[in-house]
Design a protein around this motif. Sequence first.
Motif, PDB file in Angstrom:
ATOM      1  N   PHE A 351      41.671  24.526  49.849  1.00 59.16           N
ATOM      2  CA  PHE A 351      42.757  25.293  50.449  1.00 59.16           C
ATOM      3  C   PHE A 351      42.321  26.745  50.580  1.00 59.16           C
ATOM      4  O   PHE A 351      41.551  27.247  49.755  1.00 59.16           O
ATOM      5  CB  PHE A 351      44.025  25.235  49.585  1.00 59.16           C
ATOM      6  N   PRO A 352      42.808  27.444  51.613  1.00 61.11           N
ATOM      7  CA  PRO A 352      42.542  28.884  51.686  1.00 61.11           C
ATOM      8  C   PRO A 352      43.123  29.604  50.467  1.00 61.11           C
ATOM      9  O   PRO A 352      44.192  29.244  49.969  1.00 61.11           O
ATOM     10  CB  PRO A 352      43.249  29.309  52.986  1.00 61.11           C
ATOM     11  N   VAL A 353      42.407  30.595  49.996  1.00 66.66           N
ATOM     12  CA  VAL A 353      42.832  31.295  48.780  1.00 66.66           C
ATOM     13  C   VAL A 353      44.196  31.942  48.965  1.00 66.66           C
ATOM     14  O   VAL A 353      45.020  31.954  48.049  1.00 66.66           O
ATOM     15  CB  VAL A 353      41.772  32.342  48.379  1.00 66.66           C
ATOM     16  N   ASP A 354      44.480  32.469  50.174  1.00 66.46           N
ATOM     17  CA  ASP A 354      45.761  33.140  50.380  1.00 66.46           C
ATOM     18  C   ASP A 354      46.937  32.172  50.420  1.00 66.46           C
ATOM     19  O   ASP A 354      48.092  32.596  50.385  1.00 66.46           O
ATOM     20  CB  ASP A 354      45.737  33.967  51.656  1.00 66.46           C
ATOM     21  N   MET A 355      46.659  30.854  50.478  1.00 64.73           N
ATOM     22  CA  MET A 355      47.725  29.861  50.449  1.00 64.73           C
ATOM     23  C   MET A 355      47.894  29.232  49.071  1.00 64.73           C
ATOM     24  O   MET A 355      48.833  28.463  48.850  1.00 64.73           O
ATOM     25  CB  MET A 355      47.447  28.754  51.480  1.00 64.73           C
ATOM     26  N   MET A 356      47.006  29.543  48.158  1.00 61.91           N
ATOM     27  CA  MET A 356      47.069  28.954  46.815  1.00 61.91           C
ATOM     28  C   MET A 356      48.044  29.732  45.938  1.00 61.91           C
ATOM     29  O   MET A 356      48.066  30.971  45.991  1.00 61.91           O
ATOM     30  CB  MET A 356      45.680  28.948  46.175  1.00 61.91           C
ATOM     31  N   PRO A 357      48.843  29.045  45.126  1.00 63.19           N
ATOM     32  CA  PRO A 357      49.707  29.772  44.183  1.00 63.19           C
ATOM     33  C   PRO A 357      48.884  30.482  43.126  1.00 63.19           C
ATOM     34  O   PRO A 357      47.731  30.128  42.857  1.00 63.19           O
ATOM     35  CB  PRO A 357      50.575  28.655  43.581  1.00 63.19           C
ATOM     36  N   LYS A 358      49.480  31.477  42.515  1.00 65.29           N
ATOM     37  CA  LYS A 358      48.755  32.286  41.533  1.00 65.29           C
ATOM     38  C   LYS A 358      48.304  31.463  40.331  1.00 65.29           C
ATOM     39  O   LYS A 358      47.274  31.760  39.722  1.00 65.29           O
ATOM     40  CB  LYS A 358      49.634  33.451  41.080  1.00 65.29           C
ATOM     41  N   VAL A 359      49.069  30.425  40.003  1.00 62.05           N
ATOM     42  CA  VAL A 359      48.687  29.596  38.854  1.00 62.05           C
ATOM     43  C   VAL A 359      47.380  28.874  39.137  1.00 62.05           C
ATOM     44  O   VAL A 359      46.486  28.813  38.279  1.00 62.05           O
ATOM     45  CB  VAL A 359      49.814  28.586  38.543  1.00 62.05           C
ATOM     46  N   MET A 360      47.238  28.330  40.352  1.00 62.72           N
ATOM     47  CA  MET A 360      46.001  27.641  40.704  1.00 62.72           C
ATOM     48  C   MET A 360      44.819  28.597  40.736  1.00 62.72           C
ATOM     49  O   MET A 360      43.715  28.243  40.318  1.00 62.72           O
ATOM     50  CB  MET A 360      46.153  26.954  42.055  1.00 62.72           C
ATOM     51  N   ILE A 361      45.045  29.805  41.214  1.00 59.89           N
ATOM     52  CA  ILE A 361      43.963  30.793  41.241  1.00 59.89           C
ATOM     53  C   ILE A 361      43.539  31.157  39.825  1.00 59.89           C
ATOM     54  O   ILE A 361      42.340  31.277  39.522  1.00 59.89           O
ATOM     55  CB  ILE A 361      44.405  32.042  42.025  1.00 59.89           C
ATOM     56  N   ALA A 362      44.527  31.324  38.934  1.00 62.41           N
ATOM     57  CA  ALA A 362      44.210  31.652  37.541  1.00 62.41           C
ATOM     58  C   ALA A 362      43.417  30.529  36.887  1.00 62.41           C
ATOM     59  O   ALA A 362      42.447  30.772  36.152  1.00 62.41           O
ATOM     60  CB  ALA A 362      45.496  31.916  36.761  1.00 62.41           C
ATOM     61  N   ILE A 363      43.812  29.283  37.142  1.00 62.56           N
ATOM     62  CA  ILE A 363      43.071  28.145  36.587  1.00 62.56           C
ATOM     63  C   ILE A 363      41.671  28.083  37.190  1.00 62.56           C
ATOM     64  O   ILE A 363      40.680  27.815  36.494  1.00 62.56           O
ATOM     65  CB  ILE A 363      43.832  26.833  36.844  1.00 62.56           C
ATOM     66  N   GLY A 364      41.576  28.324  38.486  1.00 66.37           N
ATOM     67  CA  GLY A 364      40.285  28.268  39.152  1.00 66.37           C
ATOM     68  C   GLY A 364      39.296  29.272  38.589  1.00 66.37           C
ATOM     69  O   GLY A 364      38.100  28.963  38.463  1.00 66.37           O
ATOM     70  N   LYS A 365      39.759  30.452  38.243  1.00 71.05           N
ATOM     71  CA  LYS A 365      38.855  31.464  37.699  1.00 71.05           C
ATOM     72  C   LYS A 365      38.350  31.117  36.305  1.00 71.05           C
ATOM     73  O   LYS A 365      37.399  31.743  35.824  1.00 71.05           O
ATOM     74  CB  LYS A 365      39.569  32.818  37.669  1.00 71.05           C
ATOM     75  N   LEU A 366      38.957  30.135  35.670  1.00 72.21           N
ATOM     76  CA  LEU A 366      38.484  29.673  34.358  1.00 72.21           C
ATOM     77  C   LEU A 366      37.507  28.517  34.481  1.00 72.21           C
ATOM     78  O   LEU A 366      37.060  27.976  33.464  1.00 72.21           O
ATOM     79  CB  LEU A 366      39.681  29.242  33.497  1.00 72.21           C
ATOM     80  N   LEU A 367      37.159  28.146  35.728  1.00 66.60           N
ATOM     81  CA  LEU A 367      36.262  27.019  35.966  1.00 66.60           C
ATOM     82  C   LEU A 367      35.085  27.469  36.826  1.00 66.60           C
ATOM     83  O   LEU A 367      35.197  28.433  37.599  1.00 66.60           O
ATOM     84  CB  LEU A 367      37.020  25.887  36.665  1.00 66.60           C
ATOM     85  N   PRO A 368      33.947  26.788  36.732  1.00 69.74           N
ATOM     86  CA  PRO A 368      32.754  27.258  37.464  1.00 69.74           C
ATOM     87  C   PRO A 368      32.842  27.087  38.968  1.00 69.74           C
ATOM     88  O   PRO A 368      32.152  27.791  39.709  1.00 69.74           O
ATOM     89  CB  PRO A 368      31.634  26.382  36.881  1.00 69.74           C
ATOM     90  N   GLY A 369      33.674  26.145  39.469  1.00 66.59           N
ATOM     91  CA  GLY A 369      33.746  25.927  40.914  1.00 66.59           C
ATOM     92  C   GLY A 369      34.225  27.142  41.680  1.00 66.59           C
ATOM     93  O   GLY A 369      33.770  27.399  42.805  1.00 66.59           O
TER      94      GLY A 369
END
Length: 433
Positions: A351-369
């Motif tokens: 998904f485009p980053v600007d369409m992702m909720p903040k919770v998903m972005i926060a989780i994503g930054k804790l993962l290597p992907g």
Amino acid sequence: MHTFKTTLKILLAQRLMILIYVVWLCLMMFGLSWSIIAGLAKSDNSTTFDSARPEVAVVSRDVHGEAFGDALRGFLGKDCDLVDVGTTSEELQTAAASNYADLIVIVPDGYTQRLADALADGGEEPQLDVVVSFTGAYGSLARLQVDDFLRLTRLKALARQSATGAATTPATLGDAATQVVATLADDADAYPAIHVADDPKAASDRQESARVAYVTTVKMGVYPLLAAMLVCTALTMTSFAESNVRRRLYASPQRTGAMVIQEFAGCALFGVVVSLLYWAASLALPALAGLPIDGVPLPTILYSGASLVSYALIAVAAGFMISMLSANAVAVNAIANVFGLLIMFTSGMAFPVDMMPKVMIAIGKLLPGWWFCQSVDAVNGVDGRVDAGAWLSCNGLVLLFGVAFICLGLAFSKLRRNRPDLSTPGATQLAEA
């Protein structure tokens, strides 16, 4: 070195897992990428232009206005496609409800007589009955052409009325409408054709499409590379943790740490080879679609290839960590798919980053992907710009995840060595003769 070669043999012997995770999973992602690449290859219209032609129906109910209706059809036929929707009320209602035409123009009974009377005495002009499509703007554009026809016909009729002094009648109104169409047909500038000049940036448009296709394909490796390397590494290194194998390894004079390093090196070599093959396929797909590979900047190609290799190595590290837990094949497959899908949906690839909720972005930054995709975006070559500093910092974070996985794996391994679970009995049992 013997352990290294044995690791490669065990790894390559897992044909089913390699077929499912390395071949099939990567092919699935390449299929998704190909659909995007094919669209990019067909979207280049820098040197072509196709004018949209609205579909228009003209229904004349005026018995004295046949010439007027025919002239209206001739005027609209230059830029519109004329369709037949019938003449009865039921047929017109069906056409309007089904959105069969972009515009339906109805000439009411007695319209030309009322229009002639309005032009003769300067009264209010009657209106045509029109039905405009509710799904697009083509009908509204065609209605503007109808208004132009009425304006030109009125001017022609008034000019004749002023020149002859005779009142305007339905017959003379029809003649005026016919003359309008004939005059415009003889005028080469009345319906000017659209000529498209060669766009000096047309080649760069296709090169930009090639760059987007390559970067998109590389980022799609966030899921298959992680899942494939995690499963293959975990199953390979777990085979060394079986009871009989562990007992022989503990009895050998070789240090356990050196053997583990060789096992990890064998899996890492396999991960590097797979990532390079994925990298080569990412370059080949845009070329197969007819896009120029020279549109992808060389630094983008090299830096993104290095990102794929480093990401494959942390996937191997994740598999090493799982192997130290002595998990079975079912558990390894479950962990790989759940962890891989979590990373894919939170990395910004799906998904485009600007369409992702903040919770998903926060989780994503804790993962290597997330940081893998950010490293590719840092060198994606938009307008030829490559941010090597951002790429280096993002890849540094990716490698730190690998270090963390290895440390956790070593901790699990130490716990397992301190509490060995060998299948041999505590004392030798003598068999009775």
